[in-house]
Enzyme design. Sequence first.
Site, PDB file in Angstrom:
ATOM      1  N   GLY A   1       0.801  -1.204   0.000  1.00 27.88           N
ATOM      2  CA  GLY A   1       0.000   0.000   0.000  1.00 27.88           C
ATOM      3  C   GLY A   1       0.837   1.258   0.000  1.00 27.88           C
ATOM      4  N   CYS A   2       1.013   1.839   1.186  1.00 24.77           N
ATOM      5  CA  CYS A   2       1.654   3.147   1.271  1.00 24.77           C
ATOM      6  C   CYS A   2       3.149   3.108   0.979  1.00 24.77           C
ATOM      7  CB  CYS A   2       1.383   3.758   2.636  1.00 24.77           C
ATOM      8  SG  CYS A   2      -0.383   4.103   2.901  1.00 24.77           S
ATOM      9  N   VAL A   3       3.815   1.988   1.275  1.00 21.72           N
ATOM     10  CA  VAL A   3       5.232   1.880   0.919  1.00 21.72           C
ATOM     11  C   VAL A   3       5.385   1.862  -0.593  1.00 21.72           C
ATOM     12  CG1 VAL A   3       7.255   0.379   1.006  1.00 21.72           C
ATOM     13  CG2 VAL A   3       5.910   0.780   3.072  1.00 21.72           C
TER      14      VAL A   3
END
Length: 211
Positions: free
Chosen positions: A151-153
């Site tokens: 996701g955010c990585v």
Amino acid sequence: MAGSSAADNYAGVFAGRLQPGTHPALLIVDVVTAYLMEGSPLYMDTAAAARDSNARLAAAARAAGVPVIFTNVSYQPGGADGGVFYRKAPVLKVFDEGSPLGAFPETLQPQPGDRVFTKQYPSAFFGTGLAEALHAEGIDTLLITGYSTSGCVRASALDAMQYGFVPLVVRDACADRHEAPHEANLFDLQAKYAEVIFEAEALGVIARARA
């Protein structure tokens, strides 16, 4: 190619390599209590080991004068500033302003000199001013860690590349809900957008950084 492994299928097609620059920063993406506390809907049993890797990296970076940057997530009550992302993933309500699940863990707190960027979307760059701040400091390379890998990585690593920073994703310092998306996204990031490295390699990049 039917029947071939992913590595065989990608061989010779996505084979480029990026070299780190001399002015890195450590970008710790959303290492917050929501992923570490049992009973939280976002809890991941792999998160604690990644947190500990981040703590070691942060200590090494501070000692070497390498900037340490944290991101967290916070929404106005009811997700008024969360847009489509908040509607798609209602679990994000755990990050409504004031929620204890949005706090940084006790063993990985921002220290004086570190910077914190609060976001509402997956990428650490979207709507935060992070790229401009890094360019102003002459940063050329980002060691990227945190939650979640898929996701955010991933979103932050992709944007890092698009903003001209060499993205080095530290696999030991990242975690996901399940091994399959964790490994699949690390594989794809390595193939197309970033270099995926181990903590020991990241410590070497930090040690070689120029002040």
